[in-house]
Design a protein around this motif. Structure first.
Motif, PDB file in Angstrom:
ATOM      1  N   UNK A 146      -3.390   5.793  -8.429  1.00 29.31           N
ATOM      2  CA  UNK A 146      -3.153   6.269  -7.276  1.00 29.31           C
ATOM      3  C   UNK A 146      -3.800   5.314  -6.021  1.00 29.31           C
ATOM      4  N   UNK A 147      -4.828   4.655  -6.478  1.00 29.67           N
ATOM      5  CA  UNK A 147      -5.542   3.730  -5.574  1.00 29.67           C
ATOM      6  C   UNK A 147      -4.626   2.426  -5.272  1.00 29.67           C
ATOM      7  N   UNK A 148      -4.109   2.082  -6.321  1.00 24.47           N
ATOM      8  CA  UNK A 148      -3.254   0.819  -6.261  1.00 24.47           C
ATOM      9  C   UNK A 148      -2.111   1.072  -5.671  1.00 24.47           C
ATOM     10  N   UNK A 149      -1.262   2.027  -5.958  1.00 25.75           N
ATOM     11  CA  UNK A 149      -0.033   2.445  -5.224  1.00 25.75           C
ATOM     12  C   UNK A 149      -0.455   2.460  -3.868  1.00 25.75           C
ATOM     13  N   UNK A 150      -1.475   3.326  -3.294  1.00 21.73           N
ATOM     14  CA  UNK A 150      -1.904   3.273  -1.887  1.00 21.73           C
ATOM     15  C   UNK A 150      -2.215   1.866  -1.082  1.00 21.73           C
ATOM     16  N   UNK A 151      -2.847   1.218  -1.965  1.00 24.91           N
ATOM     17  CA  UNK A 151      -3.000  -0.012  -1.552  1.00 24.91           C
ATOM     18  C   UNK A 151      -1.850  -1.081  -1.254  1.00 24.91           C
ATOM     19  N   UNK A 152      -0.935  -0.801  -2.229  1.00 23.94           N
ATOM     20  CA  UNK A 152       0.441  -1.543  -2.494  1.00 23.94           C
ATOM     21  C   UNK A 152       1.387  -1.227  -1.025  1.00 23.94           C
TER      22      UNK A 152
ATOM     23  N   UNK B 200       0.099  -0.600   1.829  1.00 21.07           N
ATOM     24  CA  UNK B 200      -0.573  -0.991   2.934  1.00 21.07           C
ATOM     25  C   UNK B 200      -0.428  -2.401   3.093  1.00 21.07           C
ATOM     26  N   UNK B 201      -0.337  -3.280   2.279  1.00 21.36           N
ATOM     27  CA  UNK B 201      -0.520  -4.425   2.168  1.00 21.36           C
ATOM     28  C   UNK B 201       0.055  -5.290   1.108  1.00 21.36           C
ATOM     29  N   UNK B 202       0.773  -6.326   1.281  1.00 20.78           N
ATOM     30  CA  UNK B 202       1.168  -6.994   0.198  1.00 20.78           C
ATOM     31  C   UNK B 202       1.153  -8.433   0.752  1.00 20.78           C
ATOM     32  N   UNK B 203       1.385  -9.552  -0.284  1.00 21.83           N
ATOM     33  CA  UNK B 203       1.260 -10.912   0.168  1.00 21.83           C
ATOM     34  C   UNK B 203       2.591 -11.348   1.162  1.00 21.83           C
ATOM     35  N   UNK B 204       3.778 -11.145   0.860  1.00 17.83           N
ATOM     36  CA  UNK B 204       4.842 -11.407   1.632  1.00 17.83           C
ATOM     37  C   UNK B 204       4.480 -10.912   2.981  1.00 17.83           C
ATOM     38  N   UNK B 205       4.462 -11.782   4.033  1.00 13.36           N
ATOM     39  CA  UNK B 205       4.174 -11.609   5.237  1.00 13.36           C
ATOM     40  C   UNK B 205       5.312 -10.614   6.150  1.00 13.36           C
ATOM     41  N   UNK B 206       6.357 -10.962   5.977  1.00 13.54           N
ATOM     42  CA  UNK B 206       7.529 -10.054   6.293  1.00 13.54           C
ATOM     43  C   UNK B 206       7.383  -8.284   6.097  1.00 13.54           C
ATOM     44  N   UNK B 207       7.007  -8.291   4.596  1.00  7.22           N
ATOM     45  CA  UNK B 207       7.026  -7.289   4.046  1.00  7.22           C
ATOM     46  C   UNK B 207       5.684  -6.445   4.456  1.00  7.22           C
ATOM     47  N   UNK B 208       4.733  -7.183   4.863  1.00 13.30           N
ATOM     48  CA  UNK B 208       3.398  -6.728   5.139  1.00 13.30           C
ATOM     49  C   UNK B 208       3.656  -6.261   6.607  1.00 13.30           C
ATOM     50  N   UNK B 209       4.083  -7.060   7.396  1.00 12.17           N
ATOM     51  CA  UNK B 209       4.457  -6.506   8.806  1.00 12.17           C
ATOM     52  C   UNK B 209       5.053  -4.999   8.860  1.00 12.17           C
ATOM     53  N   UNK B 210       6.016  -4.900   7.945  1.00  8.87           N
ATOM     54  CA  UNK B 210       6.651  -3.925   7.807  1.00  8.87           C
ATOM     55  C   UNK B 210       5.836  -2.624   7.570  1.00  8.87           C
TER      56      UNK B 210
ATOM     57  N   UNK C  41       1.477   2.786  11.014  1.00 10.39           N
ATOM     58  CA  UNK C  41       1.184   3.026  12.252  1.00 10.39           C
ATOM     59  C   UNK C  41       2.017   4.118  12.931  1.00 10.39           C
ATOM     60  N   UNK C  42       3.268   4.292  12.283  1.00  5.72           N
ATOM     61  CA  UNK C  42       4.206   5.390  12.795  1.00  5.72           C
ATOM     62  C   UNK C  42       3.844   6.969  12.050  1.00  5.72           C
ATOM     63  N   UNK C  43       2.856   6.807  11.425  1.00  4.99           N
ATOM     64  CA  UNK C  43       2.653   8.116  10.545  1.00  4.99           C
ATOM     65  C   UNK C  43       1.777   8.852  11.403  1.00  4.99           C
ATOM     66  N   UNK C  44       1.983  10.191  11.497  1.00  2.00           N
ATOM     67  CA  UNK C  44       1.269  10.911  12.449  1.00  2.00           C
ATOM     68  C   UNK C  44      -0.405  11.037  12.286  1.00  2.00           C
TER      69      UNK C  44
ATOM     70  N   UNK D  93      -6.592  -0.218   5.147  1.00  7.83           N
ATOM     71  CA  UNK D  93      -6.158   0.600   6.538  1.00  7.83           C
ATOM     72  C   UNK D  93      -7.067   0.039   7.593  1.00  7.83           C
ATOM     73  N   UNK D  94      -8.333  -0.452   7.540  1.00  9.78           N
ATOM     74  CA  UNK D  94      -9.025  -0.919   8.568  1.00  9.78           C
ATOM     75  C   UNK D  94      -8.386  -2.171   9.058  1.00  9.78           C
ATOM     76  N   UNK D  95      -7.770  -2.998   8.380  1.00 13.80           N
ATOM     77  CA  UNK D  95      -7.113  -4.112   8.580  1.00 13.80           C
ATOM     78  C   UNK D  95      -5.796  -3.981   9.672  1.00 13.80           C
ATOM     79  N   UNK D  96      -5.296  -2.760   9.495  1.00 13.72           N
ATOM     80  CA  UNK D  96      -4.347  -2.240  10.407  1.00 13.72           C
ATOM     81  C   UNK D  96      -4.875  -1.587  11.436  1.00 13.72           C
ATOM     82  N   UNK D  97      -5.558  -0.636  11.508  1.00 12.02           N
ATOM     83  CA  UNK D  97      -6.041   0.048  12.367  1.00 12.02           C
ATOM     84  C   UNK D  97      -7.264  -0.401  13.243  1.00 12.02           C
ATOM     85  N   UNK D  98      -8.107  -1.170  12.756  1.00  4.44           N
ATOM     86  CA  UNK D  98      -9.299  -1.622  13.673  1.00  4.44           C
ATOM     87  C   UNK D  98      -8.795  -2.345  14.778  1.00  4.44           C
ATOM     88  N   UNK D  99      -7.776  -3.725  14.608  1.00  3.92           N
ATOM     89  CA  UNK D  99      -7.590  -4.459  15.519  1.00  3.92           C
ATOM     90  C   UNK D  99      -6.667  -3.647  16.507  1.00  3.92           C
TER      91      UNK D  99
END
Lengths: 405, 874
Positions: free
Chosen positions: B57-63, B65-75, B81-84, B117-123
């Motif tokens: 569950x943790x791994x799926x969750x992590x994946x 939120x973040x992957x190596x490929x930068x385009x996918x990562x942005x997506x 961010x769009x989630x309620x 999560x912090x890497x997306x939300x904190x900035x």
């Protein structure tokens, strides 16, 4: 990440040979691109500059930084393009000392007396243009696309030759080639250009006698290795034209626009009528005269790159005479002469004569002034050249011996 | 809840079960992502669930939120961010709650997910309460040691993910306080202290303000130094890691502590276990790197870097001051080699770290290292223990580069004399009984030739006296064990490199070339090789030998070599190869051989005399036949190498090359469309330039296809951006080569150039890498314009585009005054700019007034004008 991970391969990663090959390719491609564009620009200027220097053209204001306004493009086009054009011929320096290895690295050729010009053939016509930009002839020739005669024979192309027009027999003596049928030869060695020029010229009828579609004859200046025989032929051999000194071209040099020490010119009374410069009346002045350019700071310099400073004018004098930076000024060299220390000009005894003839675009070069100065005192003689060639042969011999040991 | 079952089944050994579970999970995710994420976080938080399902569950969750490929990562970030916000708060709350779980794995996983999560939300300032919450965990009296540990881990991970501006200074202060408290020996378990020390390492970057304050700084340093003496190896290791980071980040304030730090690290290097000692060496290496960097600032041209001197911290010369005690310690470490480990196997151990550090020290202190190392070399080179001999030879090789750069000729001549004395010993060691000694000796010889052998520069360890022996030993050693022979090839490479373009100076090397070539050809085809390391090293050295051969020797050498290489290349094509390993080897071998052919072609085509050049014309057919066959291998490296050779061949043969184009065309297309290996794509673009220049009008029938691909490439997001400038340049080449035939492409190509020009205007001027790319892009756009303007001059078809080009020129001119253009590029940009202005003026002729009459912008540009001859700018 631990910092150590960053420097694991503790041996500095060498530039791989593959990377080197890639970079060498890129470099070659870039040079070829530049050479093509350069040739194209030259051809375009040759074809499109106004045939004569128009009197209404203001003298370009020469200065080190220029405001460039596109609205003025057409106005600038004339004088600026002329100035650019004047630097496109590969101009030999005067030989003031003999280069090493003459027989190994140099060609020698007799220089026809006449007008140095570029000849461009394109679009069914041929134009020759002198260094100052004026058109010498517009004529049909047997060069590729040089006359209407050959319409439809292959795609359009342009070719550019570096020639001297010899008045007496109305012949263009070809000394070099910049471009042939759209292929640029800027980046080729002299050895290659000369050989190729011979082959290419032979493929045309340009060396045939004049005819309706071929108004002037072209002829190749005979070049040879600068050994004793070659030098002798160039110096004393029979040629169909009036000789004005002899030219030396470094075999490995590319076609380098502007002044270059990789091409040299030399003369004495035997192979030229005009060894010592004359004034406007055709007389040899009692003192050597030189033309120098006035700089912002009052220095007067040659047209070399970088310029050689000969003296510095008093600022009051400049103001009083109303001279502006960029002016070309004529000076006489007084009895003090030129003082050279360790091969560098230390002091020159200059006497201001006046401003120079407006037709001139450039100041004298350092090598020209020095050659003229030597010609009046202790010239470099043909014997010096011969001696250099002989010792150069010895040198090669000793080297061979060393190698054998 | 069925999700537990899916998560477990997704780890089943039965592929069918696994696939089905995975597809169910995916369905779930696609139907309702927020709910899916929430479920996963609940699963992770639930202490009653099996560890396996929680982990996944943790791994799926992590994946998600973040992957190596930068385009996918942005997506993914946008998706999150769009989630309620209600969902997100719940998810975060479950994750935070898991930090106190009794299951270690759940705690650790949760810490990692929180950081993502912090890497997306904190900035985005979407999680202001995070730091406070974590700190609360540390302050609460009833917090368990487990909770403190995982909280510290979370802090560490979060600091790793975010960057300095994302935290307020008071937050930084609190984080540091919490972490430093966590390091306290008296109050905390070793696990907590380890987590705290590691967190500190990541938090150091945020502590700039704190390090400016002496009291705070001294307190932090004191804590680290105390921690560096802990009982636990891992804690000590983490503490030394902090010190190494501080050395890089806070070099300028280290002065006061240096004495203590030097003692601490020296003792660790000499007496501690390897993992700790490695970090202690790392501390020194970091100091070296810092000081090397400072020296670079000093030597950099001030004119181009006017803004920099303000930022350059003072150079404290720590290494130079401590060299007398430091260098002997490093030399001792060199003697700690492991048995039977080739030094080049990328194994990082203490002697490797010491070697790297010694090289860096040499670069830092320069020539003064020589008298400190040479006695060690002299004393150890003949000792019976191979460790001594290897260390001696290595030490010499390691200091050569650093102690020779920036030296004047006098020093170099003396240095050559000194090293020349040792050459015979080194040659003797090439016959050592120990393989590692021989390998290192060959490497050291290579280094010596690289840095102390420059006949053109007027200095060399090589004389006509010792050259015969050097060549003799090298040629013989090419037959030694492959690891030794590979280094020998490299030594031959650098030896030959010294003679490149050396004119007369190379004459006494020339007689040895045939013998060297023979030995390299032998080495390249040795039957006893498992891999191709030696083979490619041998061919690369062969390339260099060909490059350095003089114009009188080259024709004969090349005639003989060419037939051998062609024969070898054709042999690789005859063999039927099935295994993928075998295919890879075949491709690598072909790549090497194509490389040699490229070098030969370049050498021949740059020859002055027609006779040498004619070699190419007679062999071109066979070469092209082989290259085309090589393409059928479809490996991209070999594709690239063969392409480079083909470009050289096109350049060498000129219009004769036309007959090959029908066959070659499809491979050109394939190369241009090879987005995945963008190097190959880029090389092909360059080769298209070679070909169009060689063929001129003859290339017209192929231009529709080529232009279409080039334009598609330009508009593709998937193509690496580095390929785009060369494409613009080559569009210019095409226009210049086919003249008015280019007219039909103008309306599709020029808008692309305009779009790229607009892109240049939007580029962020603070990013150095981007600035450099921008300059390259601008140059290439200008080159494209130049080519098109000149090529289509007669038809004046470019007239309608003149205004936009004018504006672009104006933009670049103005921009140049505002930003600094990266070094090197200013000259190229100026050249391209001066040229395109000339070309535009040429097109406009007398029309320029009517066109630009209403434009009032006056453009001033110093240095680039029609008068300035392009060549002066080169």
């Amino acid at each position: 990440m631990a910092p150590s991970d960053l420097r694991r391969p503790y041996k500095r990663p060498q530039l791989s040979d593959q990377q080197r090959r890639r970079e060498l390719s890129l470099k070659r491609q870039e040079q070829s691109r530049d050479a093509e564009l350069q040739a194209r620009r030259l051809a375009s200027t040759l074809l499109s500059l106004p045939p004569e220097q128009q009197p209404s053209d203001p003298e370009p204001e020469p200065s080190s930084s220029t405001d460039y306004d596109l609205r003025d493009a057409s106005k600038l086009k004339g004088p600026a393009a002329r100035k650019w054009f004047a630097k496109q011929l590969m101009l030999p320096e005067w030989m003031i000392d003999v280069p090493h290895r003459l027989p190994h690295d140099w060609y020698v050729l007799p220089r026809p007396a006449g007008r140095r010009c570029f000849v461009v053939s394109s679009d069914g016509t041929t134009i020759s243009r002198q260094r100052n930009g004026t058109v010498l002839h517009r004529f049909p020739s047997a060069l590729p696309h040089g006359s209407r005669n050959r319409d439809g024979s292959g795609p359009p192309s342009y070719s550019i030759l570096d020639c001297i027009f010899h008045e007496m027999d109305q012949t263009y003596y070809v000394i070099d080639m910049v471009c042939w049928k759209n292929y640029s030869y800027y980046n080729c060695s002299t050895e290659f250009r000369f050989t190729w020029l011979k082959e290419k010229l032979a493929e045309t009828k340009a060396c045939d006698p004049p005819s309706y579609y071929h108004k002037y004859r072209f002829s190749l200046v005979p070049w040879s290795r600068c050994d004793l025989a070659g030098l002798h032929n160039a110096y004393a051999g029979e040629v169909p034209f009036i000789k004005d000194g002899i030219l030396f071209y470094n075999k490995h040099a590319h076609y380098q626009p502007g002044n270059t020490p990789l091409a040299l010119v030399w003369k004495d009374e035997h192979c030229s009528q005009y060894v010592i410069d004359t004034d406007s009346k055709g007389q040899v002045p009692s003192h050597q005269q030189v033309v120098l350019e006035l700089q912002d700071d009052g220095k007067v310099t040659t047209s070399d790159d970088p310029p050689v400073v000969f003296s510095c004018l008093n600022l009051d004098f400049i103001q009083q005479s109303g001279l502006q930076s960029g002016c070309l000024l004529r000076f006489a060299i007084g009895d003090g002469g030129l003082t050279i220390v360790d091969g560098k000009l230390e002091r020159a005894d200059l006497h201001y004569v006046g401003t120079s003839n407006r037709a001139r675009a450039f100041a004298d070069t350092y090598s020209k002034i020095m050659f003229q100065s030597m010609a009046r005192g202790s010239p470099l003689r043909i014997d010096d050249l011969v001696a250099s060639i002989s010792s150069s042969d010895d040198e090669a011999d000793t080297l061979d011996v060393e190698m054998a040991v | 809840m069925e999700i537990t079952q899916y998560l477990l089944s997704a780890q089943s050994a039965d592929a069918r079960v696994r696939t089905e579970a995975e597809s169910n999970l995916r369905k779930f995710q696609e139907q309702n992502l927020p709910a899916f994420l929430l479920l996963l976080s609940v699963e992770l938080a639930n202490n009653e669930k099996p560890v396996e399902s929680r982990r996944l569950a943790g791994i799926v969750l992590k994946n998600l939120l973040d992957v190596k490929d930068s385009a996918t990562k942005k997506h993914l970030a946008q998706q999150w961010m769009a989630i309620d916000i209600a969902f997100k708060s719940q998810i975060k709350s479950w994750l935070l709650q898991t930090l106190g779980s009794s299951v270690p794995e759940a705690r650790r996983t949760s810490a990692q997910v929180l950081a993502k999560v912090a890497s997306i939300d904190v900035p985005q300032k979407q999680w202001p309460e995070l730091i406070g919450h974590l700190l609360n965990n540390m302050i609460q009296r009833d917090s368990s040691a487990d909770l403190k540990q995982s909280t510290l881990e979370t802090l560490g991970y979060v600091c790793e993910e975010i960057s300095h501006p994302d935290l307020q200074q008071d937050e930084v202060n609190s984080v540091l306080t919490a972490v430093i408290q966590g390091m306290n020996l008296a109050e905390n378990s070793s696990e907590v202290r380890l987590a705290a020390t590691r967190a500190l390492c990541n938090a150091l970057e945020f502590a700039q303000t704190n390090f400016e304050n002496e009291t705070e700084r001294t307190y932090i340093m004191k804590m680290i130094c105390e921690t560096a003496l802990s009982k636990e190896v891992e804690v000590r290791q983490a503490a030394f890691e902090c010190l190494a980071s501080i050395a890089s980040m806070y070099y300028s304030v280290l002065g006061t502590y240096m004495q203590a730090l030097f003692e601490l690290t020296s003792n660790a290097v000499k007496g501690d276990v390897e993992p700790v000692a490695l970090q202690a060496i790392e501390f020194w290496s970091s100091i070296c790197e810092k000081e090397i960097e400072l020296q670079k600032y000093k030597t950099a041209d001030r004119n181009c870097w006017d803004s920099l001197p303000d930022f350059v911290p003072p150079h404290s010369r720590f290494i130079e001051k401590s060299r007398i005690s430091l260098i002997p310690i490093l030399l001792e470490i060199l003697l700690m080699q492991e048995e039977n480990v080739s030094q080049y196997d990328n194994i990082w151990n203490i002697s490797m770290a010491g070697k790297k550090c010694l090289e860096l020290v040499a670069q830092t202190v320069g020539f003064v290292i020589v008298p400190l190392v040479i006695p060690f070399v002299v004393a150890n080179r003949v000792k019976p223990d191979w460790h001594c001999r290897e260390a001696a030879v290595f030490a010499l090789g390691a200091i050569i580069e650093g102690s020779t750069i920036y030296q004047d000729l006098g020093v170099l001549l003396k240095y050559c004399e000194l090293v020349r004395e040792l050459i015979d010993d080194l040659l003797f060691l090439m016959n050592d009984e120990n393989n590692q000694v021989k390998e290192t000796t060959a490497w050291t010889l290579g280094r010596i030739f690289e840095f102390l052998h420059s006949p053109v520069g007027g200095f060399s360890v090589i004389t006509s006296d010792n050259l015969p022996r050097v060549v003799d030993i090298l040629v013989k050693s090419v037959k030694d064990a492959p690891n030794v022979a590979t280094k020998v090839c490299r030594a031959i490479y650098t030896l030959a490199e010294g003679y490149e373009e050396a004119g007369m100076h190379s004459s006494f090397f020339m007689p040895y070339i045939p013998r060297i070539i023979e030995s390299l050809l032998f080495a390249a085809s040795r039957a006893d090789l498992d891999d191709l390391k030696l083979t490619s090293a041998a061919y690369e050295s062969l390339n260099e030998v060909v490059r350095c051969s003089s114009s009188t020797e080259a024709p004969q050498i090349i005639r003989e070599l060419l037939s051998v290489i062609l024969e070898r290349l054709s042999q690789t094509l005859e063999r039927q190869i099935v295994s993928s390993d075998g295919k890879e080897k075949q491709a690598d071998l072909q790549a090497s051989l194509c490389g040699v052919l490229q070098v030969i072609i370049e050498k021949v085509s740059s020859a002055d005399d027609l006779e040498t050049r004619s070699i190419m014309l007679t062999q071109a057919d066979q070469m092209m036949f082989l290259f085309l066959n090589v393409f059928s291998c479809r490996s991209s490296t070999v594709h690239e190498e063969a392409m480079l050779a083909i470009g050289a061949l096109a350049h060498a043969t000129g219009s004769e090359f036309g007959k090959y184009l029908p066959e070659l065309y499809k491979y050109l297309k394939r190369g241009l469309q090879n987005f995945k290996d963008y190097q190959a794509c880029s090389v092909t673009v360059g080769v298209v330039g070679d070909i169009v220049r060689a063929l001129k009008y003859k290339v017209v029938p192929y231009c529709d296809g080529i232009m279409q691909i080039l334009l598609t490439n330009l508009s593709s997001e998937a193509l690496d951006r580095s390929v785009k400038p060369p494409i613009f340049s080559v569009i210019g080449d095409i226009a210049l080569s086919i003249d008015e035939n280019f007219q039909k492409y103008v309306d599709s190509a020029v808008p692309m150039m305009q779009r790229a020009a607009e892109l240049c205007a939007q580029m962020d001027s603070n990013d150095d890498e981007l600035l450099e790319y921008g300059s390259q892009l601008k140059c290439s756009i200008f080159e494209a314009y130049s080519g098109i303007l000149r090529g289509t001059k007669k038809s004046k078809i470019m007239m309608p585009y003149a205004q936009l080009l004018y504006e672009f020129i104006g933009f670049v001119l103005k921009e140049k005054d505002r930003y600094h253009v990266p070094i090197g590029w200013d000259i190229l940009l100026r050249k391209a700019l001066a040229a395109v202005m000339d070309d535009l003026a040429d097109l406009l002729g007398t029309n320029s007034k009517t066109l630009f009459g209403d434009l009032t912008a006056r453009v001033t540009y110093t240095g680039a004008c029609l008068q300035s001859d392009c060549d002066n700018l080169k």
